[in-house]
Write a protein that holds these residues in place. Structure first.
Motif, PDB file in Angstrom:
ATOM      1  N   ALA A   1      26.051  50.247  32.709  1.00 29.51           N
ATOM      2  CA  ALA A   1      27.008  49.491  33.516  1.00 29.51           C
ATOM      3  C   ALA A   1      26.468  49.366  34.925  1.00 29.51           C
ATOM      4  CB  ALA A   1      28.363  50.182  33.519  1.00 29.51           C
ATOM      5  N   LEU A   2      26.482  48.136  35.426  1.00 30.66           N
ATOM      6  CA  LEU A   2      26.115  47.894  36.823  1.00 30.66           C
ATOM      7  C   LEU A   2      27.386  47.523  37.561  1.00 30.66           C
ATOM      8  CD1 LEU A   2      24.161  47.503  39.170  1.00 30.66           C
ATOM      9  CD2 LEU A   2      23.722  45.169  38.319  1.00 30.66           C
ATOM     10  N   LYS A   3      27.932  48.495  38.311  1.00 28.28           N
ATOM     11  CA  LYS A   3      29.145  48.260  39.075  1.00 28.28           C
ATOM     12  C   LYS A   3      28.819  47.304  40.214  1.00 28.28           C
ATOM     13  CE  LYS A   3      31.858  51.191  36.893  1.00 28.28           C
ATOM     14  NZ  LYS A   3      33.099  50.809  36.200  1.00 28.28           N
ATOM     15  N   GLY A   4      29.535  46.195  40.258  1.00 29.58           N
ATOM     16  CA  GLY A   4      29.238  45.174  41.230  1.00 29.58           C
ATOM     17  C   GLY A   4      30.359  44.935  42.205  1.00 29.58           C
ATOM     18  N   PRO A   5      30.372  43.771  42.827  1.00 24.27           N
ATOM     19  CA  PRO A   5      31.361  43.472  43.861  1.00 24.27           C
ATOM     20  C   PRO A   5      32.745  43.205  43.280  1.00 24.27           C
ATOM     21  CG  PRO A   5      29.990  41.567  43.431  1.00 24.27           C
ATOM     22  CD  PRO A   5      29.412  42.695  42.624  1.00 24.27           C
ATOM     23  N   GLU A   6      33.778  43.503  44.057  1.00 23.47           N
ATOM     24  CA  GLU A   6      35.173  43.178  43.740  1.00 23.47           C
ATOM     25  C   GLU A   6      35.598  43.720  42.372  1.00 23.47           C
ATOM     26  OE1 GLU A   6      35.570  38.993  44.167  1.00 23.47           O
ATOM     27  OE2 GLU A   6      35.119  39.000  46.302  1.00 23.47           O
TER      28      GLU A   6
ATOM     29  N   MET B   1      33.929  44.139  39.699  1.00 20.33           N
ATOM     30  CA  MET B   1      33.287  43.540  38.534  1.00 20.33           C
ATOM     31  C   MET B   1      32.138  44.426  38.062  1.00 20.33           C
ATOM     32  SD  MET B   1      34.034  40.849  36.788  1.00 20.33           S
ATOM     33  CE  MET B   1      34.834  39.747  37.944  1.00 20.33           C
ATOM     34  N   THR B   2      32.058  44.587  36.750  1.00 21.12           N
ATOM     35  CA  THR B   2      30.997  45.397  36.150  1.00 21.12           C
ATOM     36  C   THR B   2      30.210  44.552  35.176  1.00 21.12           C
ATOM     37  OG1 THR B   2      32.304  47.420  36.323  1.00 21.12           O
ATOM     38  CG2 THR B   2      30.486  47.441  34.759  1.00 21.12           C
ATOM     39  N   SER B   3      28.887  44.655  35.247  1.00 22.43           N
ATOM     40  CA  SER B   3      28.017  44.007  34.260  1.00 22.43           C
ATOM     41  C   SER B   3      27.574  45.064  33.264  1.00 22.43           C
ATOM     42  CB  SER B   3      26.798  43.383  34.953  1.00 22.43           C
ATOM     43  OG  SER B   3      25.891  42.883  33.994  1.00 22.43           O
TER      44      SER B   3
ATOM     45  N   VAL C   1      30.418  40.866  31.246  1.00 24.10           N
ATOM     46  CA  VAL C   1      30.977  41.129  32.565  1.00 24.10           C
ATOM     47  C   VAL C   1      32.460  41.394  32.397  1.00 24.10           C
ATOM     48  CG1 VAL C   1      31.448  40.154  34.842  1.00 24.10           C
ATOM     49  CG2 VAL C   1      29.247  39.752  33.747  1.00 24.10           C
ATOM     50  N   SER C   2      32.978  42.388  33.120  1.00 21.02           N
ATOM     51  CA  SER C   2      34.383  42.727  32.967  1.00 21.02           C
ATOM     52  C   SER C   2      34.926  43.322  34.257  1.00 21.02           C
ATOM     53  CB  SER C   2      34.562  43.736  31.826  1.00 21.02           C
ATOM     54  OG  SER C   2      35.889  44.191  31.764  1.00 21.02           O
ATOM     55  N   ASP C   3      36.210  43.094  34.512  1.00 26.47           N
ATOM     56  CA  ASP C   3      36.876  43.747  35.639  1.00 26.47           C
ATOM     57  C   ASP C   3      37.840  44.825  35.160  1.00 26.47           C
ATOM     58  OD1 ASP C   3      38.921  42.248  34.587  1.00 26.47           O
ATOM     59  OD2 ASP C   3      39.151  40.935  36.332  1.00 26.47           O
ATOM     60  N   LEU C   4      37.728  45.231  33.896  1.00 23.67           N
ATOM     61  CA  LEU C   4      38.559  46.300  33.361  1.00 23.67           C
ATOM     62  C   LEU C   4      38.001  47.663  33.763  1.00 23.67           C
ATOM     63  CD1 LEU C   4      39.074  44.925  29.732  1.00 23.67           C
ATOM     64  CD2 LEU C   4      40.764  44.937  31.578  1.00 23.67           C
ATOM     65  N   ASP C   5      38.859  48.676  33.719  1.00 29.33           N
ATOM     66  CA  ASP C   5      38.421  50.032  34.045  1.00 29.33           C
ATOM     67  C   ASP C   5      37.623  50.660  32.909  1.00 29.33           C
ATOM     68  OD1 ASP C   5      39.658  49.919  36.516  1.00 29.33           O
ATOM     69  OD2 ASP C   5      41.545  50.731  35.753  1.00 29.33           O
ATOM     70  N   THR C   6      37.820  50.137  31.697  1.00 31.19           N
ATOM     71  CA  THR C   6      37.128  50.686  30.537  1.00 31.19           C
ATOM     72  C   THR C   6      36.188  49.642  29.952  1.00 31.19           C
ATOM     73  OG1 THR C   6      38.938  49.995  29.091  1.00 31.19           O
ATOM     74  CG2 THR C   6      39.021  52.238  29.986  1.00 31.19           C
TER      75      THR C   6
ATOM     76  N   ALA D   1      39.134  36.919  27.448  1.00 27.74           N
ATOM     77  CA  ALA D   1      38.217  36.194  28.327  1.00 27.74           C
ATOM     78  C   ALA D   1      38.635  36.260  29.792  1.00 27.74           C
ATOM     79  CB  ALA D   1      38.107  34.743  27.876  1.00 27.74           C
ATOM     80  N   GLU D   2      39.931  36.430  30.056  1.00 30.29           N
ATOM     81  CA  GLU D   2      40.370  36.540  31.443  1.00 30.29           C
ATOM     82  C   GLU D   2      39.900  37.839  32.082  1.00 30.29           C
ATOM     83  OE1 GLU D   2      42.012  34.511  33.810  1.00 30.29           O
ATOM     84  OE2 GLU D   2      41.096  33.206  32.321  1.00 30.29           O
ATOM     85  N   SER D   3      39.691  38.860  31.283  1.00 27.77           N
ATOM     86  CA  SER D   3      39.186  40.128  31.795  1.00 27.77           C
ATOM     87  C   SER D   3      37.683  40.263  31.617  1.00 27.77           C
ATOM     88  CB  SER D   3      39.888  41.301  31.092  1.00 27.77           C
ATOM     89  OG  SER D   3      41.259  41.314  31.389  1.00 27.77           O
ATOM     90  N   CYS D   4      37.109  39.388  30.796  1.00 30.84           N
ATOM     91  CA  CYS D   4      35.664  39.392  30.551  1.00 30.84           C
ATOM     92  C   CYS D   4      35.144  37.978  30.797  1.00 30.84           C
ATOM     93  CB  CYS D   4      35.352  39.828  29.123  1.00 30.84           C
ATOM     94  SG  CYS D   4      35.912  41.497  28.723  1.00 30.84           S
ATOM     95  N   PRO D   5      34.997  37.583  32.067  1.00 32.16           N
ATOM     96  CA  PRO D   5      34.612  36.197  32.366  1.00 32.16           C
ATOM     97  C   PRO D   5      33.222  35.858  31.859  1.00 32.16           C
ATOM     98  CG  PRO D   5      34.622  37.540  34.355  1.00 32.16           C
ATOM     99  CD  PRO D   5      35.227  38.376  33.279  1.00 32.16           C
TER     100      PRO D   5
END
Length: 968
Positions: A460-465, A467-469, A501-506, A521-525
């Motif tokens: 996991a690459l923790k990114g901006p805002e 977002m995690t890749s 890519v995801s903005d979820l905690d898990t 898809a809204e949580s995994c753009p």
């Protein structure tokens, strides 16, 4: 108004203890009603059914509830009854003093009782399966009830209830320790905290009103409709009536639905229906998902507590497993996904979320890599001949892309390679990211600055805002903080990399079912911007949009199967596949006798197309070879072949041959049969299922005899031989009247009626009578011929006769338009009195090659023998189902030409057409294509490709068993 009941001041709420004898005596003493009393379930009250001719329910309320509470409940029920007369509700019966609430002497605190009318029917929870229409009907019922209860402002005492969702988080906190499920206390606490946090921004603004508070499948009465489904008709148990959030009513209803289906999207029809009547605001949509989770958590902990404090309460203990299943399904997806799933059902999004960043993939010469798109969808040309079922199919398809450094499967592309054959559930076929297949070694560079974290097989690459890749499959050597463009590691040649890519905690799943993909898809753009910064997001046309286009351009009288048909774009062997990667066992496609996509047939047709395709006036080899092969399959005198395009054209030509050879016009046909769409074949088709006016619109030259239906006709069982006697008498009478028949036309095995054998000796007797009168005997083998019966190649062989003219189509070309008329040389020559015969595409080289290959494959793959073996097995399974399910009146047929007749009553044989249609819809949901047949549309038409296996037959029987057991 003063506060009445407060749950948090009560240690527990055990149900009142009252015996059946006490209940019976109380009803007689208070209301003067004497009747039989039986106990009904309740979690915190005591309910009894009183049967005194008329039926009532005695409700002994928990001692914690006041008279004012109970009077308000009666007022609410009366209001719904008055304003929504088609919603049945329990009406309270006044006692001797005119009040509907009466004291009852029990040990302990003062307690009150009421006698209310009984609402007839079953509770909706008795239906293990709820069809989308029923779910929608429940949402409609909840909305109308909520609308009327909104008018009770200030008429209901304030109450702080355990079931008020404003209290749900605290209820879970207080009762979580009662949960005995391993890990359960922590699970419900975590879910409740997450839901409460998500709800907090809206809690102060959500509209308040009086709500039923427990409008669940347990408290909704259903009546069996014409299609055999339980449909909501009434609401009972207003015991949780209180002021709360208006949207909580729908949340309670939706939560109760979760145990009927493992897919949380199954609740959506209720939400859509509710919104039509009581429009849901944006805030309410945002709150609904958290409220469903809170209700599920509160239900789980409350049930566990009640079972411990009231150990004799069977209602409470029997519901524990179901309540925990509801909680697990409410939390089966992250709350963000559930919230989006709900929101989009009412207000779907038009735009898809995307992310941008620096290029992720590079090659040694310091050039960013843009992979070539790889198509793994249902229509992919790289997946022909069943390659999608082969292990390693995705990598193999990637290697076919010549000249590419890397290829990538697009975001949200449904993959046929993820399909599952003979599965009751849709596959997780939608990728929530991009998967890259490397042809040569590639370098990975950070698309943005962030921090590397390692998680099992992924990085996991923790990114901006926030977002995690997520990168899965690569060799990532970088550690800790990295900058944009910094080397992360390498992707080896012939390896694959999943980029998500995801903005979820898990960590999200990479593959999900189609029903949940848009919500996920809204949580995994879309991460395509990290692979190809210049990419423009595209959205595939929906199935519904294509159906609208069909209706606009394609005459709608050409109907389609199913109310909401899947978009089928591929077939392989005995299965069909939709554009979401769902497989369906094809049990009706008697046209595709070899199965779908047969490579031998496809190759032969392609080769012939490249050589020549013209009409049969030209001289070429294929038409001779096929005609010889076809004639050789019939008795010696039937040696002359006409080739046409369809069954309609074949039967039409057969009639013209009869007219030309006899100089007569009159035709005798069997009722309830279908023979085609042309003017002549429609005239002799008497199936009212295909043409409701068939019997009234027959021309004078068509004469019919009774359908020889040994199951439900005039003559049944051992008396069925009399159909032949009656038919002979009709034919003789016609001749005596000076109108001898030119021909008798029938199917040799009664297909349109449901795959039914003709009575023994029927055709022998009828053919003899027709020939005595100088007529010809036409056998319609369009559906039954070509080995489908297993024991016989032709249906007429089962009757021990030889027709004068045989018509064939459907199976002949395995879906290629091809039909034939086979007769004697003399009869064929008799057509010259009408001129000459010509069919533009009949007998074309391509058609003849198709027909020849079909015969080759039937022989080489021993499909007739397979029809016998698998058909016998299937029939055994279906007869066993008939022993357990009264709706199965009979199992007709032979080989793989089978009909399962469904009836409402085995004595009266009342057909069950609505049930049959609904059962077919449910079978489709379970992965089986099935359709009704017969004039009564109550027979399951089982005519699959002849290559189906024992496993296929078992899957079909298991699916039918499940539908008949769980409901439809």
């Amino acid at each position: 108004m003063t506060q009445h009941f407060d749950f948090f001041e009560e240690a527990a709420l055990p149900a009142p203890e009252i015996t059946l004898t006490q209940a019976a005596e109380y009803v007689q003493a208070t209301y003067g009603i004497h009747g039989d009393v039986t106990e009904l379930g309740s979690q915190q009250d005591a309910n009894f059914l009183v049967d005194a001719g008329a039926r009532y329910v005695l409700k002994v309320s928990n001692a914690a509830f006041t008279r004012e509470d109970l009077e308000a409940q009666d007022l609410a029920a009366a209001r719904v009854a008055r304003l929504e007369p088609d919603i049945q509700v329990p009406v309270a019966i006044p006692g001797p003093d005119g009040s509907t609430v009466q004291p009852i002497a029990l040990e302990g605190r003062p307690t009150y009782a009421r006698l209310v009318t009984f609402v007839a029917g079953d509770v909706l929870s008795d239906s293990r399966y709820l069809a989308p229409e029923i779910v929608a009907a429940l949402g409609d019922l909840a909305a109308r009830t909520s609308r009327e209860l909104a008018g009770l402002a200030d008429q209901v005492p304030p109450r702080s209830l355990q079931w008020d969702l404003r209290n749900a988080a605290e209820v879970v906190t207080r009762l979580a320790d009662f949960v005995a499920v391993p890990g359960g206390p922590d699970a419900v606490l975590a879910a409740a905290r997450t839901a409460a946090k998500a709800l907090a921004p809206y809690a102060g603004t959500l509209p308040l009103q009086v709500i039923h508070g427990d409008l669940t499948d347990d408290n909704v009465i259903a009546a069996v409709d014409a299609d055999g489904r339980r449909r909501p008709v009434g609401v009972i148990d207003f015991g949780d009536l209180a002021e709360s959030w208006s949207i909580a009513e729908l949340a309670v209803t939706c939560t109760s639905l979760l145990h009927h289906s493992p897919d949380p999207s199954a609740i959506l029809p209720a939400i859509v229906a509710y919104d039509r009547i009581r429009p849901i605001s944006d805030d309410e949509l945002a709150a609904l998902g958290p409220l469903v989770v809170l209700r599920a958590a509160a239900l789980a902990v409350s049930g566990q507590q009640q079972a411990k404090v009231d150990r004799d309460n069977r209602y409470a203990t029997e519901n524990l497993e179901r309540e925990w299943a509801i909680f697990e399904r409410a939390t089966s997806v992250p709350l963000e996904v559930l919230t989006e799933l709900i929101r989009a059902s009412v207000r779907p999004r038009r735009e898809r979320r995307t992310v941008d960043g620096s290029a992720l993939l590079w090659i040694a010469d310091d050039q960013p890599v843009v992979p070539t798109p790889l198509d793994l969808s249902t229509t992919s040309i790289d997946l022909h001949d069943g390659l999608f079922l082969v292990e390693g199919a995705e990598a193999a398809a990637a290697l076919k892309q010549d000249g590419s450094v890397a290829v990538a499967v697009p975001y949200l592309q449904p993959r046929l390679t993820r399909t599952r054959l003979n599965s009751f559930e849709a596959p997780a076929s939608i990728g929530l990211g991009v998967e890259v297949f490397a042809v040569q070694d590639l370098e990975l560079r950070a698309p943005w600055a962030g921090v590397i974290e390692r998680h099992d097989d992924a990085v996991a690459l923790k990114g901006p805002e926030g977002m995690t890749s997520w990168l899965t499959g690569a060799n990532v050597s970088a550690e800790g903080a990295v900058d944009t463009g910094e080397v992360l590691g390498r992707l080896a040649a012939h390896a694959s990399l999943r980029v998500q890519v995801s903005d979820l905690d898990t960590r999200p799943p990479f593959f999900v079912p189609a029903s949940l993909a848009a919500a996920w898809a809204e949580s995994c753009p879309d991460p395509t911007g990290l692979i190809n910064p210049a990419a423009v997001p595209t959205r595939a046309a929906s199935r519904e949009a294509l159906l609208d286009r069909r209706d606009n351009a394609f005459a709608t009288v050409q109907e389609h199967y199913f109310r909401e048909p899947p978009q089928i774009e591929r077939g392989w062997q005995n299965h069909l596949f939709d554009t979401e990667g769902r497989s369906y066992l094809d049990m009706v496609n008697n046209v595709s006798i070899l199965g779908h996509g047969h490579p031998r047939l496809a190759a032969a047709i392609e080769e012939q197309w490249r050589l020549l395709n013209t009409n049969s006036r030209f001289h070429y080899r294929a038409v001779v070879q096929f005609s010889e092969r076809l004639a050789a399959l019939l008795p010696g005198q039937l040696d002359t072949v006409f080739l046409v395009n369809s069954g309609t054209e074949a039967v039409d030509l057969a009639l013209r041959l009869a007219w030309a050879n006899t100089g007569r016009r009159d035709i005798v046909a069997v009722r309830e049969a279908y023979h085609g769409w042309s003017d002549a074949t429609d005239a002799v088709s008497t199936s009212v299922a295909d043409n409701p006016n068939a019997l009234d619109s027959r021309p004078s030259w068509v004469h019919t005899v009774a359908a020889p239906n040994a199951y439900r006709g005039q003559y049944r069982g051992p008396d069925a031989y009399r159909y032949g006697e009656d038919a002979v008498a009709s034919i003789n009478k016609l001749a005596e009247a000076g109108h001898p028949a030119a021909a008798f036309l029938s199917e040799s095995f009664y297909g349109n009626a449901g795959g039914m054998a003709l009575p023994d000796g029927y055709l022998r007797a009828v053919y003899a009578a027709v020939r005595r009168a100088g007529g010809l005997c036409i056998d319609d083998e369009v559906q039954v011929g070509y080995g489908r019966l297993g024991n016989h190649f032709w249906g007429f062989e089962q009757q021990g006769v030889v027709p004068d003219i045989v018509t064939v189509a459907k199976a002949m070309g395995n879906g290629h338009p091809l039909g034939a008329v086979i007769t004697t040389a003399a009869i064929a020559e008799g057509y010259r009195s009408q001129g000459y015969f010509f069919s533009s595409a009949g007998g074309s080289p391509v058609s003849c090659v198709a027909g020849t290959v079909v015969l080759d494959v039937l022989r080489d793959e021993q499909l007739q023998e397979n029809a016998r073996l698998v058909g016998d097995h299937l029939r055994t399974r279906l007869l066993e189902l008939a022993n357990r399910h009264p709706i199965i009146g009979a199992v007709h047929g032979m080989g793989l030409y089978v009909g399962v007749e469904l009836v409402r009553d085995r004595s009266t044989l009342e057909p069950a057409p609505a049930e049959t249609a609904a059962i077919c819809e449910r079978m489709r949901e379970l992965g089986v294509i099935m359709q009704p047949t017969s004039d009564r549309l109550c027979v399951l038409k089982i005519k699959p490709p002849l290559g189906i296996t024992i496993a296929d037959a078992d899957f079909f029987a298991d699916a039918l068993d499940r539908v008949l057991t769980e409901g439809w």
